[in-house]
Enzyme design. Structure first.
Site, PDB file in Angstrom:
ATOM      1  N   LYS A   1     -38.597  -8.139 -28.167  1.00 20.29           N
ATOM      2  CA  LYS A   1     -38.917  -7.619 -29.983  1.00 20.29           C
ATOM      3  C   LYS A   1     -40.677  -8.075 -30.491  1.00 20.29           C
ATOM      4  CE  LYS A   1     -34.532  -6.306 -30.658  1.00 20.29           C
ATOM      5  NZ  LYS A   1     -33.584  -5.985 -29.608  1.00 20.29           N
TER       6      LYS A   1
ATOM      7  N   PHE B   1     -25.762  -3.463 -35.522  1.00 23.48           N
ATOM      8  CA  PHE B   1     -24.620  -3.959 -36.788  1.00 23.48           C
ATOM      9  C   PHE B   1     -23.275  -2.532 -36.643  1.00 23.48           C
ATOM     10  CE2 PHE B   1     -28.447  -3.668 -40.065  1.00 23.48           C
ATOM     11  CZ  PHE B   1     -28.166  -5.673 -39.796  1.00 23.48           C
TER      12      PHE B   1
ATOM     13  N   GLU C   1     -26.351 -15.825 -32.026  1.00 29.08           N
ATOM     14  CA  GLU C   1     -27.189 -15.048 -29.574  1.00 29.08           C
ATOM     15  C   GLU C   1     -26.842 -16.880 -29.347  1.00 29.08           C
ATOM     16  OE1 GLU C   1     -29.057 -12.366 -27.436  1.00 29.08           O
ATOM     17  OE2 GLU C   1     -30.476 -12.742 -29.329  1.00 29.08           O
TER      18      GLU C   1
ATOM     19  N   HIS D   1     -38.432  -3.943 -32.712  1.00 30.52           N
ATOM     20  CA  HIS D   1     -37.033  -3.586 -32.712  1.00 30.52           C
ATOM     21  C   HIS D   1     -37.334  -2.031 -32.514  1.00 30.52           C
ATOM     22  CE1 HIS D   1     -32.804  -2.943 -32.696  1.00 30.52           C
ATOM     23  NE2 HIS D   1     -32.965  -4.203 -33.670  1.00 30.52           N
TER      24      HIS D   1
ATOM     25  N   CYS E   1     -28.135  -1.058 -32.927  1.00 29.87           N
ATOM     26  CA  CYS E   1     -29.598  -1.729 -32.375  1.00 29.87           C
ATOM     27  C   CYS E   1     -28.412  -1.738 -30.649  1.00 29.87           C
ATOM     28  CB  CYS E   1     -29.369  -3.189 -32.652  1.00 29.87           C
ATOM     29  SG  CYS E   1     -29.333  -2.802 -34.349  1.00 29.87           S
TER      30      CYS E   1
ATOM     31  N   HIS F   1     -30.782 -10.394 -27.103  1.00 26.95           N
ATOM     32  CA  HIS F   1     -31.266  -9.581 -28.604  1.00 26.95           C
ATOM     33  C   HIS F   1     -32.493  -9.683 -29.495  1.00 26.95           C
ATOM     34  CE1 HIS F   1     -30.477  -6.279 -30.521  1.00 26.95           C
ATOM     35  NE2 HIS F   1     -29.687  -6.851 -32.024  1.00 26.95           N
TER      36      HIS F   1
END
Length: 403
Positions: free
Chosen positions: A327, A391, A306, A332, A163, A295
Protein backbone atom coordinates in the site's frame (compact mmCIF):
# COMPACT_ATOMS: atom_id res chain seq x y z
CA UNK A 1 -11.92 -35.59 -1.69
CA UNK A 2 -11.02 -31.88 -1.70
CA UNK A 3 -9.81 -30.48 -5.01
CA UNK A 4 -6.54 -28.55 -5.17
CA UNK A 5 -6.85 -24.97 -6.43
CA UNK A 6 -4.30 -23.12 -8.56
CA UNK A 7 -3.98 -19.69 -10.17
CA UNK A 8 -3.58 -19.82 -13.95
CA UNK A 9 -4.11 -16.18 -14.93
CA UNK A 10 -3.62 -12.69 -13.51
CA UNK A 11 -4.51 -9.19 -14.66
CA UNK A 12 -4.40 -5.72 -13.19
CA UNK A 13 -4.61 -2.00 -13.71
CA UNK A 14 -3.55 0.21 -10.81
CA UNK A 15 -1.39 3.20 -9.91
CA UNK A 16 1.81 1.22 -10.54
CA UNK A 17 0.94 -0.05 -14.00
CA UNK A 18 -1.70 -1.04 -16.51
CA UNK A 19 -0.74 -4.72 -16.46
CA UNK A 20 0.91 -7.36 -14.28
CA UNK A 21 4.42 -7.04 -15.71
CA UNK A 22 4.64 -3.28 -15.17
CA UNK A 23 3.07 -3.56 -11.71
CA UNK A 24 5.52 -6.22 -10.56
CA UNK A 25 8.43 -4.26 -12.03
CA UNK A 26 7.33 -1.20 -10.03
CA UNK A 27 7.01 -3.28 -6.87
CA UNK A 28 10.47 -4.76 -7.39
CA UNK A 29 11.91 -1.27 -7.90
CA UNK A 30 10.10 0.16 -4.87
CA UNK A 31 8.50 2.78 -7.09
CA UNK A 32 5.75 4.97 -5.67
CA UNK A 33 2.51 5.34 -7.63
CA UNK A 34 1.03 7.84 -5.19
CA UNK A 35 0.91 11.45 -6.35
CA UNK A 36 -1.24 14.58 -6.70
CA UNK A 37 -4.88 13.84 -7.50
CA UNK A 38 -6.20 14.94 -10.85
CA UNK A 39 -9.92 15.12 -10.15
CA UNK A 40 -12.68 17.72 -10.24
CA UNK A 41 -12.78 20.12 -7.26
CA UNK A 42 -9.49 18.85 -5.81
CA UNK A 43 -8.92 22.36 -4.43
CA UNK A 44 -11.84 21.77 -2.02
CA UNK A 45 -10.16 18.70 -0.53
CA UNK A 46 -7.79 18.66 2.43
CA UNK A 47 -6.28 15.40 1.12
CA UNK A 48 -4.94 15.98 -2.38
CA UNK A 49 -2.95 12.78 -3.04
CA UNK A 50 -3.86 9.26 -4.08
CA UNK A 51 -2.79 6.15 -5.95
CA UNK A 52 -4.54 7.23 -9.13
CA UNK A 53 -4.43 5.29 -12.41
CA UNK A 54 -2.52 7.65 -14.71
CA UNK A 55 -2.65 7.94 -18.50
CA UNK A 56 -6.00 6.18 -18.62
CA UNK A 57 -8.51 7.09 -21.33
CA UNK A 58 -11.75 5.13 -21.26
CA UNK A 59 -12.54 5.81 -24.91
CA UNK A 60 -9.35 3.98 -25.89
CA UNK A 61 -10.85 0.77 -24.50
CA UNK A 62 -14.64 1.11 -24.72
CA UNK A 63 -17.20 2.53 -27.13
CA UNK A 64 -19.86 5.12 -26.22
CA UNK A 65 -22.54 2.52 -25.51
CA UNK A 66 -20.22 0.63 -23.17
CA UNK A 67 -19.11 3.78 -21.37
CA UNK A 68 -22.78 4.59 -20.73
CA UNK A 69 -23.00 1.25 -18.86
CA UNK A 70 -19.54 0.92 -17.29
CA UNK A 71 -18.53 2.93 -14.24
CA UNK A 72 -14.77 3.36 -13.80
CA UNK A 73 -14.59 0.38 -11.39
CA UNK A 74 -16.30 -1.85 -13.96
CA UNK A 75 -13.95 -0.66 -16.70
CA UNK A 76 -10.93 -1.52 -14.56
CA UNK A 77 -12.40 -4.95 -13.82
CA UNK A 78 -13.04 -5.78 -17.46
CA UNK A 79 -9.53 -4.74 -18.51
CA UNK A 80 -7.92 -6.83 -15.74
CA UNK A 81 -10.17 -9.81 -16.56
CA UNK A 82 -9.19 -9.65 -20.23
CA UNK A 83 -5.53 -9.90 -19.21
CA UNK A 84 -6.12 -12.75 -16.76
CA UNK A 85 -8.12 -14.85 -19.20
CA UNK A 86 -5.65 -14.12 -21.96
CA UNK A 87 -2.88 -15.58 -19.82
CA UNK A 88 -4.97 -18.54 -18.65
CA UNK A 89 -6.08 -19.38 -22.18
CA UNK A 90 -9.57 -20.38 -21.08
CA UNK A 91 -12.80 -20.09 -23.03
CA UNK A 92 -16.11 -21.00 -21.47
CA UNK A 93 -18.52 -23.22 -23.37
CA UNK A 94 -20.75 -26.17 -22.51
CA UNK A 95 -20.26 -27.76 -19.11
CA UNK A 96 -17.23 -25.60 -18.27
CA UNK A 97 -19.37 -22.47 -18.66
CA UNK A 98 -21.98 -23.96 -16.32
CA UNK A 99 -19.31 -24.83 -13.75
CA UNK A 100 -17.45 -21.50 -13.81
CA UNK A 101 -18.41 -18.15 -12.32
CA UNK A 102 -17.31 -14.77 -11.01
CA UNK A 103 -16.79 -13.59 -7.43
CA UNK A 104 -15.36 -10.11 -7.04
CA UNK A 105 -14.79 -7.77 -4.11
CA UNK A 106 -15.87 -4.14 -4.16
CA UNK A 107 -16.78 -1.59 -1.51
CA UNK A 108 -17.74 1.69 -3.15
CA UNK A 109 -19.48 0.39 -6.27
CA UNK A 110 -20.10 3.02 -8.91
CA UNK A 111 -19.05 5.91 -6.72
CA UNK A 112 -17.88 8.00 -9.67
CA UNK A 113 -21.32 7.58 -11.25
CA UNK A 114 -23.04 8.55 -8.00
CA UNK A 115 -20.79 11.57 -7.60
CA UNK A 116 -21.41 12.81 -11.15
CA UNK A 117 -25.17 12.38 -10.93
CA UNK A 118 -25.66 13.85 -7.46
CA UNK A 119 -23.71 16.84 -8.76
CA UNK A 120 -25.95 17.05 -11.82
CA UNK A 121 -29.15 16.89 -9.77
CA UNK A 122 -28.22 18.98 -6.72
CA UNK A 123 -25.59 21.40 -8.02
CA UNK A 124 -26.64 21.87 -11.63
CA UNK A 125 -30.37 21.54 -11.01
CA UNK A 126 -31.06 18.84 -13.58
CA UNK A 127 -34.29 16.88 -13.14
CA UNK A 128 -33.41 13.85 -15.22
CA UNK A 129 -30.53 11.37 -15.23
CA UNK A 130 -29.48 8.71 -17.72
CA UNK A 131 -31.75 5.60 -17.68
CA UNK A 132 -28.76 3.32 -17.04
CA UNK A 133 -27.53 5.01 -13.86
CA UNK A 134 -28.76 2.23 -11.55
CA UNK A 135 -27.17 -0.65 -13.51
CA UNK A 136 -24.02 1.47 -13.83
CA UNK A 137 -23.57 2.22 -10.13
CA UNK A 138 -24.67 -1.08 -8.56
CA UNK A 139 -21.92 -3.01 -6.76
CA UNK A 140 -22.55 -6.17 -8.79
CA UNK A 141 -22.20 -4.39 -12.16
CA UNK A 142 -18.62 -5.59 -12.73
CA UNK A 143 -19.49 -9.20 -11.89
CA UNK A 144 -22.48 -9.16 -14.22
CA UNK A 145 -20.57 -7.67 -17.14
CA UNK A 146 -17.70 -10.15 -16.74
CA UNK A 147 -20.17 -13.04 -16.62
CA UNK A 148 -21.99 -11.81 -19.72
CA UNK A 149 -18.86 -11.08 -21.72
CA UNK A 150 -17.25 -14.48 -21.07
CA UNK A 151 -20.32 -16.75 -20.79
CA UNK A 152 -19.77 -17.62 -17.13
CA UNK A 153 -23.00 -19.31 -16.05
CA UNK A 154 -21.97 -20.66 -12.62
CA UNK A 155 -21.90 -19.06 -9.14
CA UNK A 156 -21.48 -15.30 -9.51
CA UNK A 157 -21.80 -12.51 -6.96
CA UNK A 158 -20.12 -9.50 -5.36
CA UNK A 159 -18.64 -9.45 -1.87
CA UNK A 160 -18.61 -6.13 -0.03
CA UNK A 161 -16.70 -6.18 3.24
CA UNK A 162 -14.86 -2.86 3.05
CA UNK A 163 -11.08 -3.39 2.97
CA UNK A 164 -11.35 -7.20 3.08
CA UNK A 165 -13.71 -7.50 0.09
CA UNK A 166 -11.18 -8.92 -2.38
CA UNK A 167 -9.77 -11.45 0.06
CA UNK A 168 -13.25 -12.58 1.02
CA UNK A 169 -14.14 -12.91 -2.67
CA UNK A 170 -11.02 -14.89 -3.50
CA UNK A 171 -11.51 -17.07 -0.45
CA UNK A 172 -15.05 -17.91 -1.53
CA UNK A 173 -13.85 -18.71 -5.05
CA UNK A 174 -11.16 -20.96 -3.59
CA UNK A 175 -13.66 -22.79 -1.41
CA UNK A 176 -16.10 -23.33 -4.28
CA UNK A 177 -13.47 -25.00 -6.44
CA UNK A 178 -12.02 -26.99 -3.55
CA UNK A 179 -15.47 -28.31 -2.66
CA UNK A 180 -16.16 -29.41 -6.24
CA UNK A 181 -18.90 -26.84 -6.82
CA UNK A 182 -16.94 -25.09 -9.60
CA UNK A 183 -14.12 -25.87 -12.02
CA UNK A 184 -12.84 -22.33 -12.60
CA UNK A 185 -13.63 -18.94 -11.09
CA UNK A 186 -12.82 -15.38 -12.08
CA UNK A 187 -12.04 -13.61 -8.82
CA UNK A 188 -10.32 -10.60 -7.27
CA UNK A 189 -11.68 -7.11 -6.88
CA UNK A 190 -11.74 -3.49 -7.98
CA UNK A 191 -12.35 0.01 -6.70
CA UNK A 192 -12.64 3.55 -8.09
CA UNK A 193 -13.38 5.92 -5.21
CA UNK A 194 -10.99 8.72 -6.17
CA UNK A 195 -13.64 11.31 -6.89
CA UNK A 196 -14.57 14.40 -4.87
CA UNK A 197 -17.32 12.70 -2.86
CA UNK A 198 -15.27 9.57 -2.25
CA UNK A 199 -12.22 11.38 -0.92
CA UNK A 200 -14.28 13.93 1.04
CA UNK A 201 -16.09 11.13 2.90
CA UNK A 202 -12.78 9.48 3.86
CA UNK A 203 -11.39 12.82 5.04
CA UNK A 204 -14.09 12.82 7.69
CA UNK A 205 -12.57 9.73 9.31
CA UNK A 206 -9.32 11.59 10.00
CA UNK A 207 -7.22 8.57 9.08
CA UNK A 208 -5.82 9.96 5.81
CA UNK A 209 -2.28 11.15 5.20
CA UNK A 210 -1.69 14.37 3.30
CA UNK A 211 1.82 13.45 2.16
CA UNK A 212 2.61 9.71 1.94
CA UNK A 213 1.73 6.20 3.11
CA UNK A 214 4.45 4.95 5.49
CA UNK A 215 3.25 1.66 7.00
CA UNK A 216 4.97 0.43 10.18
CA UNK A 217 7.14 3.57 10.31
CA UNK A 218 7.21 5.55 13.58
CA UNK A 219 6.46 8.73 11.58
CA UNK A 220 3.41 7.32 9.77
CA UNK A 221 0.40 9.60 9.72
CA UNK A 222 -2.35 7.73 7.91
CA UNK A 223 -3.49 5.88 4.84
CA UNK A 224 -3.66 6.98 1.20
CA UNK A 225 -6.44 5.84 -1.12
CA UNK A 226 -5.76 4.12 -4.42
CA UNK A 227 -7.85 2.76 -7.30
CA UNK A 228 -7.72 -0.04 -9.82
CA UNK A 229 -8.39 -3.76 -10.14
CA UNK A 230 -6.74 -7.13 -9.73
CA UNK A 231 -8.36 -10.19 -11.30
CA UNK A 232 -7.29 -13.85 -11.27
CA UNK A 233 -8.30 -17.16 -12.74
CA UNK A 234 -8.62 -19.76 -9.98
CA UNK A 235 -8.88 -23.27 -11.38
CA UNK A 236 -9.15 -26.90 -10.35
CA UNK A 237 -5.54 -28.14 -10.44
CA UNK A 238 -6.38 -31.37 -12.27
CA UNK A 239 -8.26 -29.41 -14.93
CA UNK A 240 -5.38 -26.96 -15.32
CA UNK A 241 -2.78 -29.72 -15.65
CA UNK A 242 -4.92 -31.69 -18.12
CA UNK A 243 -5.05 -28.72 -20.49
CA UNK A 244 -1.37 -27.86 -20.05
CA UNK A 245 -1.91 -24.51 -18.32
CA UNK A 246 0.92 -22.59 -16.72
CA UNK A 247 0.39 -22.51 -12.95
CA UNK A 248 1.35 -19.28 -11.19
CA UNK A 249 0.78 -20.46 -7.60
CA UNK A 250 -1.40 -22.76 -5.53
CA UNK A 251 -4.01 -21.46 -3.09
CA UNK A 252 -3.88 -23.74 -0.06
CA UNK A 253 -5.68 -22.05 2.82
CA UNK A 254 -8.24 -19.43 3.75
CA UNK A 255 -9.84 -18.18 6.94
CA UNK A 256 -12.20 -15.38 7.90
CA UNK A 257 -13.17 -14.02 11.29
CA UNK A 258 -15.15 -11.22 12.85
CA UNK A 259 -13.80 -9.08 15.69
CA UNK A 260 -17.36 -8.47 16.91
CA UNK A 261 -15.90 -5.53 18.80
CA UNK A 262 -15.75 -2.09 17.14
CA UNK A 263 -16.78 -0.54 13.83
CA UNK A 264 -13.38 1.09 13.17
CA UNK A 265 -10.82 -0.07 15.76
CA UNK A 266 -9.12 -3.38 14.86
CA UNK A 267 -8.74 -6.29 17.26
CA UNK A 268 -5.52 -8.24 17.72
CA UNK A 269 -7.49 -11.35 18.63
CA UNK A 270 -9.67 -11.22 15.51
CA UNK A 271 -6.66 -10.75 13.23
CA UNK A 272 -4.69 -13.49 14.96
CA UNK A 273 -7.56 -15.97 14.67
CA UNK A 274 -7.78 -15.31 10.93
CA UNK A 275 -4.03 -15.78 10.41
CA UNK A 276 -3.97 -18.95 12.50
CA UNK A 277 -7.09 -20.20 10.73
CA UNK A 278 -5.52 -19.82 7.29
CA UNK A 279 -2.49 -21.83 8.44
CA UNK A 280 -4.73 -24.52 9.89
CA UNK A 281 -6.93 -24.64 6.80
CA UNK A 282 -3.87 -25.08 4.59
CA UNK A 283 -2.29 -27.74 6.83
CA UNK A 284 0.71 -25.43 7.26
CA UNK A 285 3.26 -25.15 10.03
CA UNK A 286 4.16 -21.65 11.18
CA UNK A 287 7.79 -22.03 10.19
CA UNK A 288 6.85 -22.79 6.55
CA UNK A 289 5.72 -19.19 5.98
CA UNK A 290 8.42 -16.95 4.55
CA UNK A 291 6.52 -13.80 3.62
CA UNK A 292 3.34 -11.99 4.59
CA UNK A 293 1.77 -9.27 2.52
CA UNK A 294 0.46 -7.13 5.35
CA UNK A 295 -2.75 -5.19 5.49
CA UNK A 296 -0.39 -2.38 6.57
CA UNK A 297 -2.53 0.71 6.04
CA UNK A 298 -0.17 3.22 7.62
CA UNK A 299 -2.54 4.09 10.48
CA UNK A 300 -1.28 3.81 14.03
CA UNK A 301 -4.08 1.47 15.08
CA UNK A 302 -3.82 -0.98 12.19
CA UNK A 303 -0.05 -1.33 12.02
CA UNK A 304 0.57 -2.04 15.70
CA UNK A 305 -2.46 -4.35 15.95
CA UNK A 306 -1.36 -6.36 12.92
CA UNK A 307 2.23 -6.55 14.20
CA UNK A 308 1.00 -7.84 17.55
CA UNK A 309 -1.25 -10.43 15.87
CA UNK A 310 1.64 -11.73 13.74
CA UNK A 311 3.87 -11.94 16.82
CA UNK A 312 1.18 -13.84 18.73
CA UNK A 313 0.59 -16.41 15.98
CA UNK A 314 4.18 -17.02 14.90
CA UNK A 315 6.02 -16.69 18.20
CA UNK A 316 9.82 -16.82 17.72
CA UNK A 317 9.37 -17.43 13.96
CA UNK A 318 7.96 -13.89 13.64
CA UNK A 319 11.54 -12.58 13.79
CA UNK A 320 12.41 -14.63 10.67
CA UNK A 321 9.39 -13.53 8.65
CA UNK A 322 9.42 -10.86 5.98
CA UNK A 323 6.28 -8.73 6.12
CA UNK A 324 5.70 -5.77 3.82
CA UNK A 325 2.90 -3.43 2.84
CA UNK A 326 2.66 -2.60 -0.86
CA UNK A 327 0.00 0.00 0.00
CA UNK A 328 3.00 2.27 0.47
CA UNK A 329 3.35 2.15 -3.33
CA UNK A 330 -0.14 1.74 -4.83
CA UNK A 331 -2.28 3.12 -2.03
CA UNK A 332 -5.24 1.47 -0.33
CA UNK A 333 -7.70 0.24 -2.94
CA UNK A 334 -10.29 -0.50 -0.21
CA UNK A 335 -12.46 -3.26 -1.75
CA UNK A 336 -9.89 -3.99 -4.46
CA UNK A 337 -6.75 -3.85 -2.36
CA UNK A 338 -6.28 -7.55 -1.53
CA UNK A 339 -6.41 -8.42 -5.23
CA UNK A 340 -3.58 -6.08 -6.24
CA UNK A 341 -1.60 -7.19 -3.18
CA UNK A 342 -1.91 -10.84 -4.23
CA UNK A 343 0.37 -9.94 -7.15
CA UNK A 344 3.16 -9.28 -4.63
CA UNK A 345 2.54 -12.73 -3.16
CA UNK A 346 2.78 -14.36 -6.59
CA UNK A 347 5.95 -12.37 -7.32
CA UNK A 348 7.50 -13.63 -4.08
CA UNK A 349 6.67 -17.26 -4.89
CA UNK A 350 7.55 -17.24 -8.59
CA UNK A 351 10.36 -14.74 -8.88
CA UNK A 352 11.85 -14.81 -5.38
CA UNK A 353 11.41 -11.04 -5.10
CA UNK A 354 9.93 -9.59 -1.91
CA UNK A 355 8.21 -6.24 -2.46
CA UNK A 356 9.35 -3.57 0.01
CA UNK A 357 7.55 -1.23 2.37
CA UNK A 358 8.63 2.12 0.97
CA UNK A 359 8.70 5.48 2.76
CA UNK A 360 10.11 3.82 5.86
CA UNK A 361 12.17 6.28 7.91
CA UNK A 362 12.18 5.32 11.58
CA UNK A 363 11.53 2.03 13.41
CA UNK A 364 8.47 1.77 15.64
CA UNK A 365 9.09 -0.47 18.66
CA UNK A 366 5.42 -1.53 18.50
CA UNK A 367 6.00 -2.82 14.94
CA UNK A 368 9.21 -4.74 15.59
CA UNK A 369 9.12 -6.98 12.51
CA UNK A 370 11.21 -7.25 9.35
CA UNK A 371 9.10 -4.97 7.16
CA UNK A 372 11.53 -5.11 4.18
CA UNK A 373 12.15 -1.36 4.41
CA UNK A 374 12.45 0.67 1.20
CA UNK A 375 14.34 -1.85 -0.96
CA UNK A 376 13.04 -5.11 -2.46
CA UNK A 377 14.80 -8.28 -1.40
CA UNK A 378 15.76 -11.46 -3.22
CA UNK A 379 14.61 -14.44 -1.16
CA UNK A 380 13.31 -17.92 -1.85
CA UNK A 381 9.96 -18.55 -0.15
CA UNK A 382 7.60 -21.51 -0.44
CA UNK A 383 4.55 -20.26 1.48
CA UNK A 384 3.09 -16.76 1.77
CA UNK A 385 0.08 -15.16 3.44
CA UNK A 386 -2.02 -12.19 2.37
CA UNK A 387 -3.76 -10.31 5.20
CA UNK A 388 -6.87 -8.15 5.00
CA UNK A 389 -8.47 -6.57 8.08
CA UNK A 390 -11.47 -4.35 7.38
CA UNK A 391 -13.53 -1.68 9.09
CA UNK A 392 -16.36 -3.44 10.86
CA UNK A 393 -13.87 -5.99 12.22
CA UNK A 394 -14.08 -8.34 9.23
CA UNK A 395 -10.87 -10.28 8.58
CA UNK A 396 -9.79 -12.51 5.69
CA UNK A 397 -6.42 -14.21 5.19
CA UNK A 398 -5.26 -16.28 2.21
CA UNK A 399 -2.37 -18.77 2.16
CA UNK A 400 -0.49 -19.57 -1.06
CA UNK A 401 2.21 -22.08 -1.92
CA UNK A 402 4.71 -22.10 -4.78
CA UNK A 403 3.52 -24.10 -7.76
Amino acid sequence: MAQRVVITGAGTINALGHDVASTMAAMAEGRCGIGPLDIRDVDRLAVKIGGQVRDYHEDAHFNRQQIALYDRFTQFTLLATQQALGQAGLTFTGQLADRSGVILGNSGGGLNTQDENYRAVYEEGKNRVHPFIVPKLMNNAAVSHVAMQYNLRGPSFTVSTACASSNHAMGQAFQMIRSGMATAMITGGSEAMLCFGGVKAWEGLRVMSKDACRPFCATRNGMVQGEGAGVFVFEDRDHAIARGAEILAEVVGFAMTSDAADIVMPSKQGAARAIAGALRDGGLNRDEVGYINAHGTGTAANDKTESAAVADVFGPHADKLMISSTKSMHGHLIGGTGAVELLACIMALRDGVIAPTIGYMEPDPECALDVVPNVARDASVEVVLSNAFAFGGLNAVLALRAA
